[in-house]
Write a protein that holds these residues in place. Structure first.
Motif, PDB file in Angstrom:
ATOM      1  N   ASP A 154      -8.587  22.122  -2.033  1.00 46.30           N
ATOM      2  CA  ASP A 154      -8.300  21.394  -3.215  1.00 46.30           C
ATOM      3  C   ASP A 154      -7.247  20.047  -2.612  1.00 46.30           C
ATOM      4  N   ALA A 164      -9.709  17.779  -1.505  1.00 45.21           N
ATOM      5  CA  ALA A 164     -10.473  17.091  -2.593  1.00 45.21           C
ATOM      6  C   ALA A 164      -9.906  16.500  -3.651  1.00 45.21           C
ATOM      7  N   LEU A 165      -8.302  16.833  -3.986  1.00 45.89           N
ATOM      8  CA  LEU A 165      -7.547  15.929  -4.617  1.00 45.89           C
ATOM      9  C   LEU A 165      -7.629  14.583  -4.718  1.00 45.89           C
ATOM     10  N   ARG A 225     -15.200  18.879  -3.190  1.00 40.78           N
ATOM     11  CA  ARG A 225     -14.997  19.964  -2.601  1.00 40.78           C
ATOM     12  C   ARG A 225     -15.980  20.095  -1.598  1.00 40.78           C
ATOM     13  N   LEU A 276      -1.965  24.192  -4.477  1.00 42.61           N
ATOM     14  CA  LEU A 276      -3.393  23.907  -4.271  1.00 42.61           C
ATOM     15  C   LEU A 276      -3.781  24.835  -2.858  1.00 42.61           C
ATOM     16  N   ASP A 277      -5.164  25.105  -2.650  1.00 42.63           N
ATOM     17  CA  ASP A 277      -5.456  25.516  -1.587  1.00 42.63           C
ATOM     18  C   ASP A 277      -5.907  24.491  -0.798  1.00 42.63           C
TER      19      ASP A 277
END
Lengths: 402, 229
Positions: free
Chosen positions: B107, B110-111, B124, B103-104
């Motif tokens: 993310d 955001a996760l 996000r 994941l960048d």
């Protein structure tokens, strides 16, 4: 946010390479399913192509495919006279290794020239050796080729042949059998023997002549020793087509009352073919298919287990930051199913692209392919359980650096 | 100030019989809102065990643990409840950032929010704002492998702060950083503690940052030797 997809995208090259490997394995397993279907279809194609309602064979035998059968050729007339019988035809079957000299007009070397040049060994090597199931039939009577793709059927002329497309013989090709040369005048399709050999039709008279020429040397010696010539007008079976309202079982029962003859209905003949002639092949292919599917299941399980082990720290981190078990289970299972789906699609596509080049027919319908797809889905689901078990056992503390 | 982390008479041992090791013995410790506490001690002193206990990963053999006013391990807590508690009230910072490599940066942050049922678009947006606040907004689209050690640790801090936790647990957060970046990380933790009124507990061996704690708790042989009051 789909973690499974994002992870696979991150390692796309490795994932695709794994899919190709697994796809090849699944392709082989699916090929076995197709070959299994092909064996059954080939076994039945010969009998079905004859479109016979009844098979009259030698008494006490289940011929002409499962057992040897020889009956007098004039039995056809007796059968044709039976109430309910619309038409009847005599047939002979023999497996022949023929020689084919090449394309149209191809020249098969003269026997004497070959012997002179290279002896008996040269005879074996000259031309292309072709294994054929030769069917002798009476033109205009039942038992001829099911359909002509190219050229024409056999007329009353001698030394003509209609060959199945799978023999690879072009129209006009010359084929030598027992020192006689036959010209291919027609090409038929989808006609092979129970062993997968292409069928070739010649006239009954030619086939009886061929049968005599190919008869064992012992018979020839007996004949030369004054034992008398064996009767030439023998056939392997007489087939009959019945009127629409005739009862095949009743007509068969009538024939069985005759001395020295047996009769099988079309359904009975098909049953003999599938249960007896190709039964061992069916079982063997079935066993191979089962073993291949088990191997596939083990490989999928190991791949998923390894993929999960590689993500041990990530899974521990997910657990530590509060991801519920369903997120972890979904990550593992979705990857297993994606692996299975991509592998299945690649394996199936590859097989469908090359299946016509297989030496034996590969029969794959929508039912077989979709059934195999469901099986792969179940295998992946079950195989992923090993990875899920491992993932659920990972402790969140493992994210804290030990 | 009210205590957000309270340990009262906590003991924890591993193994049985002669092989039993007493990792923690009668630990009493409290950390208030807005306080940054350092936890130090030699290897085997019980630092990791204490962190795991506060993270609700390990269950104490004896004693009481209260986090943000709730008594944990009192028989009412299922594994799912403990995960929910961690998700909502505790932020984690690791020695090696532990960002998900697929994941960048956005993310990864955001996760943590989506696990807490924040819609992805909203998560996000908030993640990017948080990264901007921690001065790594320009690297919001970068994958963890492309981030420097300091950038990755800032993203990890952003993830720890994603759900506005009341408690932040950091395990050697500066061990992989040079002293300048280590000071920056400590500044950030102090800032978070002050702005969010969070209790921050940092396990560390890094003597360069000892002076940056409000209190330094020293553990030895499973007992609090200093700073536990």
């Amino acid at each position: 946010m789909n973690l499974a997809l994002r992870d696979l995208r991150h390692n796309l090259g490795r994932f695709l390479l794994t899919c190709v490997g697994l796809g090849l394995l699944l392709g082989v397993a699916l090929a076995m399913v197709g070959i299994y279907g092909g064996v059954v279809e080939e076994a039945l194609s010969l009998a079905r192509n004859m479109r016979a309602d009844l098979w009259v064979v030698e008494g006490g035998s289940r011929g002409p495919f499962a057992e040897a059968s020889r009956i007098p050729g004039d039995v056809r007339e007796a059968v044709a006279r039976l109430p309910g019988v619309r038409e009847a035809g005599s047939l002979t079957f023999q497996t022949v290794e023929a020689r084919h000299g090449g394309g149209p007009g191809g020249v098969v070397p003269d026997e004497d020239q070959v012997r002179e040049r290279a002896g008996e060994a040269g005879r074996q090597r000259s031309g292309t050796v072709l294994r054929l199931q030769v069917v002798g039939y009476e033109p205009d009577r039942p038992g001829g080729p099911p359909g002509i793709l190219e050229g024409r059927g056999i007329t009353r002329g001698r030394l003509e042949m209609v060959a199945d497309r799978s023999a690879g013989l072009p129209l006009g090709a010359v084929v030598e059998m027992a020192n006689l040369r036959y010209r291919v005048v027609g090409i038929s399709t989808r006609a092979v023997s129970t062993g997968g050999d292409p069928l070739a039709w010649i006239t009954l008279r030619d086939s009886q002549d061929l049968q005599f020429r190919l008869s064992p040397p012992a018979a020839r010696r007996a004949q030369q020793g004054g034992g008398g010539a064996p009767p030439q007008d023998t056939v392997n079976a007489v087939i009959a087509r019945l009127s629409p309202h005739a009862d095949a079982t009743a007509v068969a029962a009538e024939i069985r009352r005759w001395k020295h003859f047996s009769a099988l209905t079309g359904a009975e003949q098909e049953n003999v073919l599938t249960r007896s002639v190709v039964d061992k092949a069916r079982k063997q292919i079935g066993l191979f298919t089962t073993v291949l599917l088990l191997v596939s299941a083990v490989i999928v399980a190991l791949i998923i287990y390894t993929l999960t082990m590689d993500k041990m720290r990530e899974i521990a981190t997910l657990k530590l930051i509060g991801a519920p078990d369903r997120t972890i289970v979904a990550l593992v299972m979705q990857q297993a199913l994606l692996l299975g789906a991509v592998s299945f699609v690649s394996g199936t596509s590859l097989l469908l692209a090359v299946k016509d080049h297989f030496p034996r027919r590969v029969v794959l319908g929508v039912e077989e392919v979709s059934g195999f797809g469901v099986l792969v889905f179940v295998i992946c689901l079950l195989a992923s359980l090993l990875g899920v078990r491992y993932a659920l056992r990972i402790e969140p503390a493992q994210a804290l650096g030990g | 100030m009210s205590a957000l982390v309270e340990l009262c008479g906590i003991s924890k041992g591993f193994g049985a019989g002669e092989a039993r090791v007493q990792a923690l013995a009668d630990i009493t410790l409290s950390v208030d809102a807005g306080e940054v506490v350092g936890l130090r001690g030699p290897s085997g002193s019980g630092k990791s065990t204490l962190l795991n206990l506060v993270a609700c990963i390990l269950e104490p053999d004896a004693g009481t643990l209260r986090l943000a006013g709730e008594t944990v391990w009192d028989g009412r807590w299922s594994r799912a409840d403990l995960r929910a508690l961690r998700r909502e009230k505790i932020g984690f910072i690791f020695q090696f950032h532990n960002l998900l490599p697929f994941l960048d940066a956005t993310d990864n942050v955001a996760l943590a929010m989506t696990l807490n049922h924040v819609p992805l678009d909203e998560a996000r947006r908030r993640a990017r704002a948080l990264l901007d606040h921690l001065q790594v907004g320009k690297r919001a689209s970068a994958m963890p492998a492309k981030l420097s050690g300091g950038e990755a640790q800032r993203v990890a801090i952003a993830r720890a702060l994603a759900n506005n936790p009341r408690i932040i647990l950091a395990d050697e957060p500066t061990a992989a950083l040079d002293s300048e970046r280590a000071q920056v990380v400590m500044d950030l933790l102090r800032q978070v503690a002050r702005e969010q009124q969070a209790a921050v507990i940092v396990v560390t061996h890094d003597d360069k940052i000892f002076s940056r704690f409000d209190r330094l708790v020293e553990l030895r042989d499973g007992r609090v030797e200093a700073g536990g009051a």
